[in-house]
Every structure is written in C-alpha cells, then in structure tokens.
Design an enzyme around this catalytic site. Sequence first.
Site, PDB file in Angstrom:
ATOM      1  N   GLY A  26      34.909  30.118  47.664  1.00 35.14           N
ATOM      2  CA  GLY A  26      34.015  31.266  47.527  1.00 35.14           C
ATOM      3  C   GLY A  26      32.733  31.135  48.321  1.00 35.14           C
ATOM      4  O   GLY A  26      31.889  32.028  48.278  1.00 35.14           O
ATOM      5  N   GLN A  27      32.593  30.029  49.061  1.00 29.79           N
ATOM      6  CA  GLN A  27      31.367  29.800  49.827  1.00 29.79           C
ATOM      7  C   GLN A  27      31.671  29.348  51.260  1.00 29.79           C
ATOM      8  O   GLN A  27      31.005  28.464  51.789  1.00 29.79           O
ATOM      9  CB  GLN A  27      30.485  28.754  49.146  1.00 29.79           C
ATOM     10  CG  GLN A  27      29.811  29.238  47.882  1.00 29.79           C
ATOM     11  CD  GLN A  27      28.685  28.314  47.449  1.00 29.79           C
ATOM     12  OE1 GLN A  27      28.730  27.103  47.621  1.00 29.79           O
ATOM     13  NE2 GLN A  27      27.647  28.901  46.865  1.00 29.79           N
ATOM     14  N   GLN A  42      33.288  24.442  49.198  1.00 31.90           N
ATOM     15  CA  GLN A  42      33.344  25.069  47.878  1.00 31.90           C
ATOM     16  C   GLN A  42      34.044  26.412  48.000  1.00 31.90           C
ATOM     17  O   GLN A  42      33.675  27.231  48.851  1.00 31.90           O
ATOM     18  CB  GLN A  42      31.938  25.271  47.302  1.00 31.90           C
ATOM     19  CG  GLN A  42      31.892  25.964  45.956  1.00 31.90           C
ATOM     20  CD  GLN A  42      32.607  25.176  44.871  1.00 31.90           C
ATOM     21  OE1 GLN A  42      32.456  23.964  44.765  1.00 31.90           O
ATOM     22  NE2 GLN A  42      33.426  25.846  44.073  1.00 31.90           N
ATOM     23  N   TYR A  92      23.926  19.826  42.004  1.00 28.46           N
ATOM     24  CA  TYR A  92      23.508  20.948  41.149  1.00 28.46           C
ATOM     25  C   TYR A  92      22.179  20.612  40.481  1.00 28.46           C
ATOM     26  O   TYR A  92      22.072  19.645  39.733  1.00 28.46           O
ATOM     27  CB  TYR A  92      24.591  21.262  40.124  1.00 28.46           C
ATOM     28  CG  TYR A  92      25.774  21.946  40.767  1.00 28.46           C
ATOM     29  CD1 TYR A  92      25.806  23.330  40.918  1.00 28.46           C
ATOM     30  CD2 TYR A  92      26.840  21.202  41.266  1.00 28.46           C
ATOM     31  CE1 TYR A  92      26.877  23.961  41.530  1.00 28.46           C
ATOM     32  CE2 TYR A  92      27.922  21.822  41.884  1.00 28.46           C
ATOM     33  CZ  TYR A  92      27.932  23.200  42.011  1.00 28.46           C
ATOM     34  OH  TYR A  92      28.991  23.819  42.631  1.00 28.46           O
ATOM     35  N   TYR A 151      28.431  29.757  53.207  1.00 24.97           N
ATOM     36  CA  TYR A 151      27.387  28.819  52.801  1.00 24.97           C
ATOM     37  C   TYR A 151      27.740  27.388  53.208  1.00 24.97           C
ATOM     38  O   TYR A 151      26.919  26.645  53.752  1.00 24.97           O
ATOM     39  CB  TYR A 151      27.193  28.918  51.286  1.00 24.97           C
ATOM     40  CG  TYR A 151      26.076  28.082  50.722  1.00 24.97           C
ATOM     41  CD1 TYR A 151      24.765  28.539  50.739  1.00 24.97           C
ATOM     42  CD2 TYR A 151      26.341  26.836  50.151  1.00 24.97           C
ATOM     43  CE1 TYR A 151      23.736  27.773  50.204  1.00 24.97           C
ATOM     44  CE2 TYR A 151      25.323  26.069  49.618  1.00 24.97           C
ATOM     45  CZ  TYR A 151      24.018  26.539  49.641  1.00 24.97           C
ATOM     46  OH  TYR A 151      23.001  25.776  49.115  1.00 24.97           O
TER      47      TYR A 151
END
Length: 240
Positions: A143-144, A141, A179, A147
């Site tokens: 921006g991650q 993902q 999600y 993570y």
Amino acid sequence: MGRVALVTGGSRGIGAAIAVALQEAGHTVAATYGGNDEAAARFTDETGIATYKWSVADYDACKDGLARVEADLGPVEILVNNAGITRDAAFHKMTPDQWREVIDTNLSGVFNMTHPLWPGLRERGFGRIVTISSINGQKGQAGQANYAAAKAGDLGFTKALAQEGARKGITVNAICPGYIATEMVMAVPEKVREQIVAQIPVGRLGEPDEIARCVVFLVSDEAGFITGSTITANGGQYFI
C-alpha cells in the site's frame, strides 16, 4: 559550537522534536512547514523557533526560502530533511497524482532543499545533512509503493552525496525510524496499533525524542567521521 540548523517539516511530530533538541544542543534553529499555520504559530510561541512556510516539492520556493532563513539567521550549516507525506493506496488503485505527490515531496524535496545549500557548504568547508527516511524504505510496505520508493531513494541519495561531500567537510547521513508515537500513528485504531507493537521486539512504539537524539549526534562535531551511514531506529523490527 552552535550553528544555524534548518529542519523541514519541523513544526510537528518528529520534526518538532528534532528542532527542539537541536535548540537545546545550542544551535540556532529554523523550521519549515507546508500548510498548518495554526500549528506552526503555536510551535513558535512555545519554543521561540522561527517557522517558515513553503513546499519542499517546489525548487524555487526552497531556494527563495533558504535565502530568507540565511538573511534572518546566517548561513545554514545543518539541514535536516524531515518533511514528508503519505498517499497510501494499493498499487492497482494508485493514481499518477498519488505517486507524483509523494515522490515530489519525499524524494525530490530532499534534492530541492539540499541543492541550493550545497555550494555554500562546500565553500565554507563544513556541513551536516541528515535525511529522515523510514523503515518502509528499507523493507517495503504494501500500500506504500510510492512512499517506499521515495524513502529508499533518499538512502541512495545519501550514500552518493556523502562521497562528494567528504573531502569538503560535509557529512551526509540518514535515519530510518520505525513506528514512532506521533499524532499520525496514535490516530490509528487501537487494535491496529496493538498489531504494530506486536511486531516490535522492544514491545513499544518509539518516541520522537529518540529520533531527535540520533540527529543531534549526527550533526555534532564528534560525528565527523560518520558519513554515508544509516541509523536504523526501529526497536529491532527490521535489520539491514
């Protein structure tokens, strides 16, 4: 048969749903939390589930905390590694601290919790380890990077440890939620949530209870032939 179960990050969100579901399945449950004393106290008042405060990023704290739980409740035979944090940033803006904090909690935290518990599980000839990874550990993902790397590492850890535990009656599995309608996701602006839901074939967010039911199955005696596996619970958003 009821056993002692420990859920990290178990006083809120998906962790809280898992802890309650395990209790309803007949297990004696303890939950850890990292910082929100008020939420933990409220959770204990509402459910009767004991909560313990320590950082899963600290190996010694995990070792000492596990000793306290076992002194209070008995040997822990079910561990759910659920605790996790995000420190999202585009990679060119990500700081070493943002990288390190997420890796220390989301990946090293799984080692820190499992390692002190492992000798007892081997000696008793039974154990259930379930680690909550993420859809973003499977597909990545933007921006991650921190993570996604940690959650992908959790899957490698699961597959390797499953091979070591199999002959000792210990199963090690993972769940990759998509999600889920937690406080964190519901705090996202409605337009952004609509964009997320549009990517999910079943047309809705998942519920924490749906992840909890996966955990209850994986820790049951009936799931003894399942190890090294990943349950992908994302409403069809990503297949692997």
